[in-house]
Design a protein around this motif. Structure first.
Motif, short mmCIF file in Angstrom:
data_model
loop_
_atom_site.label_atom_id
_atom_site.label_comp_id
_atom_site.label_asym_id
_atom_site.label_seq_id
_atom_site.Cartn_x
_atom_site.Cartn_y
_atom_site.Cartn_z
N LEU A 61 92.69 -3.75 118.06
CA LEU A 61 91.75 -4.71 118.63
C LEU A 61 91.11 -5.49 117.49
CD1 LEU A 61 89.97 -2.38 121.23
CD2 LEU A 61 91.72 -4.09 121.70
N TRP A 62 90.83 -6.76 117.74
CA TRP A 62 90.32 -7.60 116.66
C TRP A 62 88.91 -7.22 116.24
CZ3 TRP A 62 85.89 -10.52 117.12
CH2 TRP A 62 85.41 -10.73 118.41
N ASP A 63 88.14 -6.61 117.17
CA ASP A 63 86.72 -6.37 116.88
C ASP A 63 86.36 -4.89 116.73
OD1 ASP A 63 87.36 -6.03 119.53
OD2 ASP A 63 85.52 -6.89 120.33
N PHE A 64 87.34 -4.00 116.77
CA PHE A 64 87.10 -2.58 116.56
C PHE A 64 88.04 -2.05 115.49
CE2 PHE A 64 85.14 -3.14 120.64
CZ PHE A 64 84.16 -2.16 120.71
N PRO A 65 87.59 -1.14 114.64
CA PRO A 65 88.48 -0.57 113.63
C PRO A 65 89.67 0.14 114.28
CG PRO A 65 86.18 0.00 113.18
CD PRO A 65 86.21 -0.60 114.55
N ASP A 66 90.83 0.03 113.66
CA ASP A 66 92.04 0.67 114.21
C ASP A 66 91.87 2.18 114.26
OD1 ASP A 66 93.09 -1.85 114.28
OD2 ASP A 66 94.47 -1.58 112.59
N GLY A 67 92.43 2.77 115.31
CA GLY A 67 92.49 4.22 115.41
C GLY A 67 91.18 4.90 115.68
N THR A 68 90.23 4.22 116.34
CA THR A 68 88.91 4.82 116.58
C THR A 68 88.56 4.96 118.06
OG1 THR A 68 87.72 2.69 116.54
CG2 THR A 68 88.06 3.81 114.42
N LEU A 69 89.46 4.56 118.95
CA LEU A 69 89.11 4.57 120.37
C LEU A 69 88.93 5.99 120.91
CD1 LEU A 69 91.35 1.71 121.82
CD2 LEU A 69 89.18 1.59 120.57
N ALA A 70 89.74 6.92 120.43
CA ALA A 70 89.64 8.31 120.91
C ALA A 70 88.28 8.89 120.57
CB ALA A 70 90.75 9.16 120.30
N GLU A 71 87.81 8.65 119.34
CA GLU A 71 86.50 9.15 118.95
C GLU A 71 85.39 8.55 119.82
OE1 GLU A 71 88.82 8.29 116.82
OE2 GLU A 71 88.91 9.76 115.18
N ARG A 72 85.53 7.29 120.19
CA ARG A 72 84.51 6.63 121.02
C ARG A 72 84.48 7.24 122.42
NH1 ARG A 72 83.01 2.18 117.97
NH2 ARG A 72 84.47 1.86 116.23
N LEU A 93 88.48 15.98 121.32
CA LEU A 93 89.36 15.37 120.33
C LEU A 93 90.19 16.49 119.72
CD1 LEU A 93 89.78 12.52 119.02
CD2 LEU A 93 88.30 13.31 117.16
N ARG A 94 91.53 16.36 119.75
CA ARG A 94 92.37 17.45 119.27
C ARG A 94 93.77 16.93 118.97
NH1 ARG A 94 94.80 21.38 123.72
NH2 ARG A 94 96.46 21.23 122.16
N ASP A 95 94.58 17.80 118.36
CA ASP A 95 95.98 17.48 118.13
C ASP A 95 96.77 17.72 119.42
OD1 ASP A 95 95.71 16.73 115.49
OD2 ASP A 95 95.92 18.79 114.76
N GLY A 96 97.81 16.92 119.59
CA GLY A 96 98.68 17.06 120.75
C GLY A 96 100.11 16.79 120.38
N PRO A 97 101.00 16.69 121.38
CA PRO A 97 102.42 16.48 121.10
C PRO A 97 102.72 15.23 120.28
CG PRO A 97 102.09 17.11 123.39
CD PRO A 97 100.74 16.87 122.82
N TYR A 98 101.86 14.22 120.36
CA TYR A 98 102.08 12.98 119.61
C TYR A 98 100.94 12.72 118.62
CZ TYR A 98 105.66 12.30 123.10
OH TYR A 98 106.76 12.47 123.91
N GLY A 99 100.37 13.80 118.12
CA GLY A 99 99.34 13.68 117.11
C GLY A 99 97.93 13.76 117.70
N ARG A 100 96.98 13.46 116.85
CA ARG A 100 95.57 13.55 117.22
C ARG A 100 95.24 12.55 118.33
NH1 ARG A 100 91.41 16.15 115.07
NH2 ARG A 100 89.31 15.27 114.97
N GLY A 101 94.38 12.96 119.24
CA GLY A 101 94.02 12.06 120.32
C GLY A 101 92.91 12.62 121.18
N MET A 102 92.56 11.86 122.18
CA MET A 102 91.54 12.25 123.15
C MET A 102 92.22 12.97 124.31
SD MET A 102 90.29 11.52 126.37
CE MET A 102 90.64 9.86 126.87
#
Length: 277
Positions: A61-72, A93-102
């Motif tokens: 997203l142009w107005d949010f840092p990359d890779g931060t939506l899960a934390e939000r 927030l945890r690791d899953g089959p495709y890496g860290r995520g919500m």
């Protein structure tokens, strides 16, 4: 000798199940703009359905840092819990089959509802919302026609309007509202939140400028206390957001307590998301 008393199995909390359970991907929710996977989670003999949003599947997203939506998303859950309203399903927030995520508990919407949120939002003819409804604004419905967008004058929605103002939700749509069969209301999709600029964009403007309820004022007082020192909530938010974003949360809460009113559109950002669903 008498038989030993059988100890019943311990009942897991949703957070324990989501945090420690084994995730199995069952499908993908294709309507979502980012990767959203429908999963089952199993731990110590218990199982539940959940949603898994890997960070690797987030679109920039142009107005949010990359890779931060899960934390939000997790931060929105923490704020909802601190307010005491439990509007956001349990989220970790945890690791899953495709890496860290919500990972968030799946909420089955009321089966009597044709579409999530449809019983709480409507488009009506004329310029008055009618009894039991609050006006949001006029919407173009095609062929040069407009209709009045309204939402229910519902205490659950009013709590959600307060939560959205605190977390600075930039995308509150009707499809994010999940009325449950037990009468509870849940809200999902909180990735576009906690920006330091005023980004509030919502369908819940019906109370704009009106005094907060006594319940809301008490909840905000409780939240302010939790944010006032180095307690668990502030520590948790510091793990999920930038220092400037945490400061902005504190500032928004203080402003709402000072004015005692629901915020109004700033005019610097589109006030209503479109399409509204």
């Amino acid at each position: 000798m008498p038989a030993p008393e059988r100890i019943p199995p311990r009942s897991l909390t949703s957070l324990e199940l989501l945090t420690h359970g084994e995730l199995t991907v069952r499908g993908r929710i294709r309507e979502a703009s980012n990767a959203v996977l429908f999963c089952s989670v199993t731990y110590e003999g218990e199982e539940a359905s959940c949603v898994y949003k890997p960070v690797a599947g987030e679109r920039p997203l142009w107005d949010f840092p990359d890779g931060t939506l899960a934390e939000r998303e997790v931060a929105a859950y923490e704020i909802s819990e601190a307010l005491g309203w439990r509007l956001v399903p349990p989220t970790v927030l945890r690791d899953g089959p495709y890496g860290r995520g919500m990972v968030q508990l799946w909420i089955e919407a009321d089966g009597d509802t044709e579409a999530p949120g449809s019983s709480l939002l409507a488009l009506v003819e004329g310029d008055t919302p009618g009894d039991g409804w609050k006006a949001v604004g006029f919407a173009d419905v095609g062929e040069g026609r407009t209709a009045l967008l309204v939402h229910a004058d519902d205490a659950r929605l009013r709590r959600l309007a307060v939560l959205d103002a605190v977390i600075n939700n930039g995308d509150r749509k009707g499809g994010h509202l999940l009325p449950a069969p037990d009468g509870a209301l849940y809200a999902i999709d909180h990735g576009v939140t906690f920006h330091t600029d005023d980004k509030l964009r919502t369908l819940l403007w019906g109370w704009a400028g009106e005094p907060l309820t006594a319940e809301a004022r008490t909840a905000l007082d409780t939240l302010a206390t939790a944010l006032a020192d180095d307690g668990p909530l502030l520590t948790r938010l510091a793990q999920l957001l930038t220092p400037a974003e945490v400061t902005a949360v504190v500032t928004r809460v203080a402003a709402m307590r000072r004015t005692g009113r629901h915020p109004v559109p700033s005019g610097e950002w589109p006030a209503i998301p479109w399409p509204p669903v």
